[in-house]
Design a protein around this motif. Sequence first.
Motif, PDB file in Angstrom:
ATOM      1  N   TRP A 103     -56.546 -17.030  -3.631  1.00 35.70           N
ATOM      2  CA  TRP A 103     -55.465 -16.326  -4.337  1.00 35.70           C
ATOM      3  C   TRP A 103     -54.482 -15.644  -3.369  1.00 35.70           C
ATOM      4  CZ3 TRP A 103     -55.573 -14.554  -9.852  1.00 35.70           C
ATOM      5  CH2 TRP A 103     -56.539 -15.229 -10.596  1.00 35.70           C
ATOM      6  N   SER A 104     -54.814 -15.565  -2.101  1.00 38.99           N
ATOM      7  CA  SER A 104     -53.976 -14.783  -1.183  1.00 38.99           C
ATOM      8  C   SER A 104     -54.017 -15.398   0.213  1.00 38.99           C
ATOM      9  CB  SER A 104     -54.475 -13.337  -1.141  1.00 38.99           C
ATOM     10  OG  SER A 104     -55.756 -13.293  -0.552  1.00 38.99           O
ATOM     11  N   LEU A 131     -42.960 -19.016  -4.798  1.00 36.57           N
ATOM     12  CA  LEU A 131     -42.016 -19.983  -4.208  1.00 36.57           C
ATOM     13  C   LEU A 131     -41.700 -21.100  -5.213  1.00 36.57           C
ATOM     14  CD1 LEU A 131     -43.396 -20.154  -0.558  1.00 36.57           C
ATOM     15  CD2 LEU A 131     -41.151 -19.284  -1.248  1.00 36.57           C
ATOM     16  N   ASP A 132     -42.722 -21.560  -5.951  1.00 32.07           N
ATOM     17  CA  ASP A 132     -42.479 -22.581  -6.993  1.00 32.07           C
ATOM     18  C   ASP A 132     -41.432 -22.073  -7.982  1.00 32.07           C
ATOM     19  OD1 ASP A 132     -44.471 -24.175  -5.959  1.00 32.07           O
ATOM     20  OD2 ASP A 132     -45.960 -23.693  -7.505  1.00 32.07           O
ATOM     21  N   ARG A 133     -41.612 -20.830  -8.438  1.00 30.15           N
ATOM     22  CA  ARG A 133     -40.696 -20.289  -9.457  1.00 30.15           C
ATOM     23  C   ARG A 133     -39.296 -20.107  -8.886  1.00 30.15           C
ATOM     24  NH1 ARG A 133     -42.430 -14.772 -12.478  1.00 30.15           N
ATOM     25  NH2 ARG A 133     -41.849 -13.901 -10.461  1.00 30.15           N
ATOM     26  N   LEU A 163     -48.387 -16.430  -3.102  1.00 33.67           N
ATOM     27  CA  LEU A 163     -47.030 -16.731  -2.610  1.00 33.67           C
ATOM     28  C   LEU A 163     -46.539 -18.094  -3.093  1.00 33.67           C
ATOM     29  CD1 LEU A 163     -44.529 -16.123  -0.912  1.00 33.67           C
ATOM     30  CD2 LEU A 163     -45.799 -16.795   1.129  1.00 33.67           C
ATOM     31  N   ASN A 164     -47.448 -19.083  -3.127  1.00 34.27           N
ATOM     32  CA  ASN A 164     -47.021 -20.426  -3.556  1.00 34.27           C
ATOM     33  C   ASN A 164     -46.441 -20.433  -4.959  1.00 34.27           C
ATOM     34  OD1 ASN A 164     -47.338 -21.995  -1.349  1.00 34.27           O
ATOM     35  ND2 ASN A 164     -49.520 -22.368  -1.723  1.00 34.27           N
ATOM     36  N   VAL A 174     -42.567 -11.101  -4.548  1.00 33.08           N
ATOM     37  CA  VAL A 174     -43.995 -11.306  -4.300  1.00 33.08           C
ATOM     38  C   VAL A 174     -44.485 -10.039  -3.616  1.00 33.08           C
ATOM     39  CG1 VAL A 174     -43.392 -12.494  -2.125  1.00 33.08           C
ATOM     40  CG2 VAL A 174     -45.655 -12.838  -3.089  1.00 33.08           C
ATOM     41  N   HIS A 175     -45.773  -9.734  -3.740  1.00 28.84           N
ATOM     42  CA  HIS A 175     -46.209  -8.574  -2.969  1.00 28.84           C
ATOM     43  C   HIS A 175     -47.232  -8.939  -1.888  1.00 28.84           C
ATOM     44  CE1 HIS A 175     -49.259  -7.383  -6.349  1.00 28.84           C
ATOM     45  NE2 HIS A 175     -49.931  -7.966  -5.391  1.00 28.84           N
ATOM     46  N   VAL A 176     -47.292  -8.017  -0.927  1.00 27.05           N
ATOM     47  CA  VAL A 176     -48.279  -8.115   0.145  1.00 27.05           C
ATOM     48  C   VAL A 176     -49.199  -6.916  -0.022  1.00 27.05           C
ATOM     49  CG1 VAL A 176     -48.587  -7.845   2.650  1.00 27.05           C
ATOM     50  CG2 VAL A 176     -46.785  -9.337   1.761  1.00 27.05           C
TER      51      VAL A 176
END
Length: 288
Positions: free
Chosen positions: A281-282, A44-46, A40-41, A30-32
């Motif tokens: 989205w973030s 995490l799901d994937r 992020l969700n 994931v990126h920040v």
Amino acid sequence: MDGQYLPISEAKISVLDWGFLHSDATYDTVHVWNGRFFRLNLHLDRFFASMERLRMKLNYSRDEIESILHHCVALSGHRSAYVEMICTRGGSPTFSRDPRDAVNRFIAFAVPFGSVANQEQLERGLHIAISDTVRIPAESVDPAIKNYHWLDLVKGLFDAYDKGAETALILDTRGNIAEGPGFNVFLIKGAVLKTPARGVLPGITRRSVFDLCAELGLEAQRVDVSRAELKGADEVFITSTAGGIMPVSRIDGAPVGNGQVGPLTRQLKDLYWKKHEDPAWSSPVTYP
Ligand SMILES: Cc1ncc(COP(=O)(O)O)c(C=O)c1O
């Protein structure tokens, strides 16, 4: 890793870990961007779905993993970061060859944000070559489980370098376009977007393109994409957490469309980066 936060140069795993010996691992990235995690969700799901399909289990809950990721970024101090979470099969204390005896292991790290394309390539579009290499069939390794089986992708990259290109696309088992080393691909013909349906990781950035298209009223399809169709497109771009939406201006030495970065690619790319400030989205990193 192993319940500790440490400088990345000190983060080492055992050579006996099945993740290293057999590529028996799954991960997500994931990126920040500007201090905010992007979707992020969904990552995490994937990650949790991949672990379940590989029959891996960790002693951390989803909330605990989320807080570890926040902590990694906060400790690193990076405002824009590339954040990876990994679950490896681990090792067996008795050297058993039975994967059920292995103790699964969790590792997470945050490093400065990295992109498939550099600034110049983002401005003028990437030069891509299509390799004859076939992506591991989905019947062997399910591409929906994010994995480190990259020998096909790395072979594709070397084929591309040999042809003077900068990166590669490889094929699915029927000879259609699949994906590249760390990215999905889209073409635009007229007002319709298409991306390969099979043999690919369902990328979160690919999913974001579908969401953006829905907002813009554009039609996007998951279908078979032949080499000829890709080369005959008006616009082509690739998608990855490592760089977002990145234009392609040459394929196998020939220009895509008029050889310039196209207007729809630009519009999608701009909207994609705008969404990084949108709370839908973030989410902000909790820095100390
Ligand atoms: C093989 C492969 N395909 C596609 C992608 C793009 O996925 P995402 O948009 O979730 O980063 C990746 C990401 O690293 C990948 O490794």
